[in-house]
Scaffold this motif. Structure first.
Motif, PDB file in Angstrom:
ATOM      1  N   VAL A   4      13.312   9.419 -20.742  1.00  0.00           N
ATOM      2  CA  VAL A   4      12.908  10.054 -19.332  1.00  0.00           C
ATOM      3  C   VAL A   4      11.522   9.901 -19.058  1.00  0.00           C
ATOM      4  O   VAL A   4      11.146   9.426 -17.848  1.00  0.00           O
ATOM      5  CB  VAL A   4      13.129  11.638 -19.670  1.00  0.00           C
ATOM      6  N   PHE A   5      10.697  10.056 -19.785  1.00  0.00           N
ATOM      7  CA  PHE A   5       9.049   9.564 -19.864  1.00  0.00           C
ATOM      8  C   PHE A   5       8.943   8.301 -19.134  1.00  0.00           C
ATOM      9  O   PHE A   5       8.340   8.040 -18.083  1.00  0.00           O
ATOM     10  CB  PHE A   5       8.056   9.776 -20.894  1.00  0.00           C
ATOM     11  N   TRP A   6       9.478   7.228 -19.840  1.00  0.00           N
ATOM     12  CA  TRP A   6       9.224   5.803 -19.380  1.00  0.00           C
ATOM     13  C   TRP A   6      10.366   5.524 -18.163  1.00  0.00           C
ATOM     14  O   TRP A   6       9.612   4.682 -17.365  1.00  0.00           O
ATOM     15  CB  TRP A   6       9.778   4.774 -20.216  1.00  0.00           C
ATOM     16  N   VAL A   7      11.318   6.324 -17.808  1.00  0.00           N
ATOM     17  CA  VAL A   7      11.826   6.188 -16.497  1.00  0.00           C
ATOM     18  C   VAL A   7      11.094   6.565 -15.380  1.00  0.00           C
ATOM     19  O   VAL A   7      10.974   6.006 -14.272  1.00  0.00           O
ATOM     20  CB  VAL A   7      13.380   6.829 -16.496  1.00  0.00           C
ATOM     21  N   VAL A   8      10.469   7.808 -15.473  1.00  0.00           N
ATOM     22  CA  VAL A   8       9.488   8.263 -14.362  1.00  0.00           C
ATOM     23  C   VAL A   8       8.412   7.723 -14.371  1.00  0.00           C
ATOM     24  O   VAL A   8       7.919   7.242 -13.185  1.00  0.00           O
ATOM     25  CB  VAL A   8       9.207   9.938 -14.827  1.00  0.00           C
ATOM     26  N   PHE A   9       7.853   7.049 -15.516  1.00  0.00           N
ATOM     27  CA  PHE A   9       6.585   6.093 -15.458  1.00  0.00           C
ATOM     28  C   PHE A   9       7.068   4.931 -14.601  1.00  0.00           C
ATOM     29  O   PHE A   9       6.181   4.521 -13.591  1.00  0.00           O
ATOM     30  CB  PHE A   9       6.106   5.529 -16.880  1.00  0.00           C
ATOM     31  N   GLY A  10       8.074   4.234 -15.002  1.00  0.00           N
ATOM     32  CA  GLY A  10       8.454   3.111 -14.310  1.00  0.00           C
ATOM     33  C   GLY A  10       8.766   3.355 -12.758  1.00  0.00           C
ATOM     34  O   GLY A  10       8.428   2.389 -11.807  1.00  0.00           O
ATOM     35  N   LYS A  11       9.466   4.401 -12.390  1.00  0.00           N
ATOM     36  CA  LYS A  11       9.627   4.610 -11.340  1.00  0.00           C
ATOM     37  C   LYS A  11       8.500   4.633 -10.247  1.00  0.00           C
ATOM     38  O   LYS A  11       8.684   4.289  -9.008  1.00  0.00           O
ATOM     39  CB  LYS A  11      10.447   6.155 -10.871  1.00  0.00           C
ATOM     40  N   GLU A  12       7.584   5.455 -10.978  1.00  0.00           N
ATOM     41  CA  GLU A  12       6.185   5.388  -9.872  1.00  0.00           C
ATOM     42  C   GLU A  12       5.334   4.110  -9.674  1.00  0.00           C
ATOM     43  O   GLU A  12       4.904   3.769  -8.824  1.00  0.00           O
ATOM     44  CB  GLU A  12       5.138   6.640 -10.610  1.00  0.00           C
ATOM     45  N   ILE A  13       5.557   2.967 -10.780  1.00  0.00           N
ATOM     46  CA  ILE A  13       5.087   2.014 -10.856  1.00  0.00           C
ATOM     47  C   ILE A  13       5.763   1.178  -9.781  1.00  0.00           C
ATOM     48  O   ILE A  13       4.937   0.435  -8.891  1.00  0.00           O
ATOM     49  CB  ILE A  13       5.001   1.040 -12.149  1.00  0.00           C
ATOM     50  N   PHE A  14       7.109   0.990  -9.994  1.00  0.00           N
ATOM     51  CA  PHE A  14       8.053   0.327  -8.634  1.00  0.00           C
ATOM     52  C   PHE A  14       7.581   0.957  -7.212  1.00  0.00           C
ATOM     53  O   PHE A  14       7.497   0.328  -6.455  1.00  0.00           O
ATOM     54  CB  PHE A  14       9.371   0.349  -9.203  1.00  0.00           C
ATOM     55  N   VAL A 187       0.831  10.914  -5.275  1.00  0.00           N
ATOM     56  CA  VAL A 187       2.213  10.949  -6.106  1.00  0.00           C
ATOM     57  C   VAL A 187       3.126  12.053  -6.131  1.00  0.00           C
ATOM     58  O   VAL A 187       4.228  11.904  -6.284  1.00  0.00           O
ATOM     59  CB  VAL A 187       1.894  10.018  -7.325  1.00  0.00           C
ATOM     60  N   PHE A 188       2.211  13.223  -6.288  1.00  0.00           N
ATOM     61  CA  PHE A 188       2.902  14.356  -6.159  1.00  0.00           C
ATOM     62  C   PHE A 188       3.525  14.829  -4.851  1.00  0.00           C
ATOM     63  O   PHE A 188       4.419  15.452  -4.329  1.00  0.00           O
ATOM     64  CB  PHE A 188       2.191  15.492  -6.910  1.00  0.00           C
ATOM     65  N   VAL A 189       2.294  14.701  -3.886  1.00  0.00           N
ATOM     66  CA  VAL A 189       2.376  15.292  -2.429  1.00  0.00           C
ATOM     67  C   VAL A 189       3.438  14.580  -1.691  1.00  0.00           C
ATOM     68  O   VAL A 189       4.300  15.036  -0.781  1.00  0.00           O
ATOM     69  CB  VAL A 189       0.923  15.318  -1.851  1.00  0.00           C
ATOM     70  N   ARG A 190       3.563  13.313  -1.988  1.00  0.00           N
ATOM     71  CA  ARG A 190       5.016  12.419  -1.413  1.00  0.00           C
ATOM     72  C   ARG A 190       6.120  13.056  -1.639  1.00  0.00           C
ATOM     73  O   ARG A 190       6.945  13.052  -1.007  1.00  0.00           O
ATOM     74  CB  ARG A 190       4.518  10.968  -2.007  1.00  0.00           C
ATOM     75  N   ALA A 213       3.900  11.729 -17.077  1.00  0.00           N
ATOM     76  CA  ALA A 213       4.263  10.200 -16.835  1.00  0.00           C
ATOM     77  C   ALA A 213       3.931   9.939 -15.425  1.00  0.00           C
ATOM     78  O   ALA A 213       3.246   8.743 -15.180  1.00  0.00           O
ATOM     79  CB  ALA A 213       5.730  10.584 -16.629  1.00  0.00           C
ATOM     80  N   LYS A 214       3.691  10.733 -14.273  1.00  0.00           N
ATOM     81  CA  LYS A 214       3.457  10.449 -13.061  1.00  0.00           C
ATOM     82  C   LYS A 214       2.021   9.992 -13.083  1.00  0.00           C
ATOM     83  O   LYS A 214       1.633   9.183 -12.426  1.00  0.00           O
ATOM     84  CB  LYS A 214       3.862  11.609 -12.034  1.00  0.00           C
ATOM     85  N   SER A 215       0.909  11.074 -13.750  1.00  0.00           N
ATOM     86  CA  SER A 215      -0.401  10.937 -13.854  1.00  0.00           C
ATOM     87  C   SER A 215      -0.658   9.737 -14.592  1.00  0.00           C
ATOM     88  O   SER A 215      -1.672   8.823 -14.151  1.00  0.00           O
ATOM     89  CB  SER A 215      -1.078  12.215 -14.293  1.00  0.00           C
ATOM     90  N   LEU A 216      -0.120   9.385 -15.765  1.00  0.00           N
ATOM     91  CA  LEU A 216      -0.336   8.202 -16.538  1.00  0.00           C
ATOM     92  C   LEU A 216      -0.030   6.747 -15.688  1.00  0.00           C
ATOM     93  O   LEU A 216      -1.031   5.874 -15.871  1.00  0.00           O
ATOM     94  CB  LEU A 216       0.218   8.119 -17.775  1.00  0.00           C
ATOM     95  N   SER A 217       1.001   7.066 -14.843  1.00  0.00           N
ATOM     96  CA  SER A 217       1.353   5.470 -13.956  1.00  0.00           C
ATOM     97  C   SER A 217       0.069   5.311 -13.095  1.00  0.00           C
ATOM     98  O   SER A 217      -0.135   4.136 -13.048  1.00  0.00           O
ATOM     99  CB  SER A 217       2.714   5.923 -13.492  1.00  0.00           C
ATOM    100  N   GLN A 218      -0.478   6.469 -12.563  1.00  0.00           N
ATOM    101  CA  GLN A 218      -1.380   6.222 -11.364  1.00  0.00           C
ATOM    102  C   GLN A 218      -2.820   5.720 -12.349  1.00  0.00           C
ATOM    103  O   GLN A 218      -3.727   4.819 -11.881  1.00  0.00           O
ATOM    104  CB  GLN A 218      -1.870   7.318 -10.862  1.00  0.00           C
ATOM    105  N   VAL A 219      -2.999   6.250 -13.586  1.00  0.00           N
ATOM    106  CA  VAL A 219      -4.293   5.952 -14.417  1.00  0.00           C
ATOM    107  C   VAL A 219      -4.020   4.132 -14.713  1.00  0.00           C
ATOM    108  O   VAL A 219      -4.875   3.452 -14.429  1.00  0.00           O
ATOM    109  CB  VAL A 219      -4.276   6.589 -15.767  1.00  0.00           C
ATOM    110  N   MET A 220      -2.871   3.861 -15.104  1.00  0.00           N
ATOM    111  CA  MET A 220      -2.637   2.588 -15.266  1.00  0.00           C
ATOM    112  C   MET A 220      -3.031   1.545 -14.405  1.00  0.00           C
ATOM    113  O   MET A 220      -3.284   0.535 -14.306  1.00  0.00           O
ATOM    114  CB  MET A 220      -1.183   2.269 -15.749  1.00  0.00           C
TER     115      MET A 220
END
Length: 360
Positions: A4-14, A187-190, A213-220
């Motif tokens: 789930v973590f990587w799914v959310v992470f990938g969703k934010e990157i894409f 990413v959260f407000v959207r 996951a959401k915050s780490l995606s933006q860091v990356m």
């Protein structure tokens, strides 16, 4: 849970990659903006317009004026009177006016104290007073005072006295700060603006996992921007020296990004729209940038502001980064900067994490 973590992470990157506007902003900020800041800000005089009035009728004034040449100065422009010279400064036709009075040549040749009058447009204070320093050095070299001391300067850490590399690096660090705050908040407000926030609340997933996951995606994303800026602008365009460890800088940037992401989580918790994110981000980040030493040295601030700067993680990030790039500081000596970033980062991220966690 890991899936789930990587799914959310990938969703934010894409999701970021599909947003042409956000991609354009990040690319511009980490390339053109840094390049413009490094190239566009001049501390040394460049193409300064100078006017003069010469009533001496001698050669000393012409010899002094002959030292004012490109690239620092345009060819000095002659005026017939002080009134005309003052009017030219008022109309911004020239920046500096030089007045050679009738007794200047006579006093100089007779060994008396010759007076050279300058008119400076102090609305351009930095250029005017830097130009004044140039003129003082020219006059001192010309007059050759009988003073048995020779000053031999040794430029440390920046042998060419090039301010472009410092300005570009400082701009990159400031851009990193602003973007990580804004991207993490957006990413959260959207989710709120698109009406998917309630759906996210109904998901049978630990909210802490989603936030991380959401915050780490933006860091990356920001880390990728930093690598891009280093390769094409800092090293490529400005040939900035790296006397320390590249990986120490990357690690410091990663820790710092998480501390700024904590601020972004707080902004996201109290914002209802992307416009509010932009407004709050600027209100919060401008004092941090002012207190970081990016624009004004820490030692030149008021003692109260110097104390408050201890609570700006950007201060430790800038000082640590400059130590890595220009001083080649060993890793063990960088620990105070890592410590400052980590302590403030943990506090900021914990507070932001807790603040937005209350909305789940």
């Amino acid at each position: 849970m890991n899936r789930v973590f990587w799914v959310v992470f990938g969703k934010e990157i894409f999701g970021f990659l599909r947003s042409a506007g956000l991609v354009a902003v990040v690319l511009y900020a980490f390339t053109a903006d840094i390049y413009i800041a490094g190239k566009g800000i001049q501390i040394k005089p460049r193409n300064v317009k100078i006017g003069y009035v010469d009533d001496t009728g001698g050669g000393i004034s012409r010899k002094i004026l002959s030292h004012l040449h490109r690239p620092e100065f345009l060819k000095p422009r002659r005026f017939n009177s002080q009134k005309a010279l003052s009017r030219a400064i008022f109309n911004k036709e020239i920046l500096v006016g030089i007045l050679f009075d009738q007794d200047f040549e006579k006093d100089f040749r007779q060994g008396r104290k010759a007076q050279l009058n300058l008119l400076l447009d102090a609305t351009a204070a930095s250029q005017s007073f830097t130009t004044l320093g140039y003129l003082q050095n020219i006059v001192m070299d010309f007059s050759k005072p009988n003073f048995p001391v020779v000053i031999k300067s040794h430029k440390l850490f920046n042998q060419n006295a090039d301010n472009h590399t410092f300005m570009a690096l400082t701009e990159m660090l400031s851009v990193t700060t602003l973007l990580i705050v804004i991207l993490t908040a957006v990413v959260f407000v959207r989710e709120k603006e698109e009406g998917t926030w309630d759906i996210m609340l109904l998901m049978p997933v630990d909210p802490k996992l989603i936030i991380l996951a959401k915050s780490l995606s933006q860091v990356m994303i920001v880390m990728a921007g930093v690598i891009l800026a280093l390769g094409f602008v800092i090293f490529g365009a400005f040939n900035t020296p790296l006397n320390g460890s590249f990986w120490a800088f990357i690690l410091l940037t990663f820790f710092y990004s998480f501390s700024s992401a904590g601020i972004g989580l707080f902004v996201a918790a109290v914002s209802k729209s992307t416009m509010q994110v932009a407004q709050l981000s600027i209100i919060i980040m401008m004092p941090l940038i002012f207190l970081s030493g990016a624009w004004t040295p820490i030692y030149a601030m008021h003692p109260i502001l110097q104390f408050l700067s201890l609570f700006s993680p950007l201060r430790y990030y800038i000082e640590g980064s400059e130590s890595i790039f220009f001083r080649g500081t060993a890793f063990v000596d960088l620990l105070p900067y890592f410590g400052g970033v980590l302590v403030l980062g943990v506090l900021l991220y914990w507070y932001g994490f807790r603040k937005i966690g209350k909305l789940f």
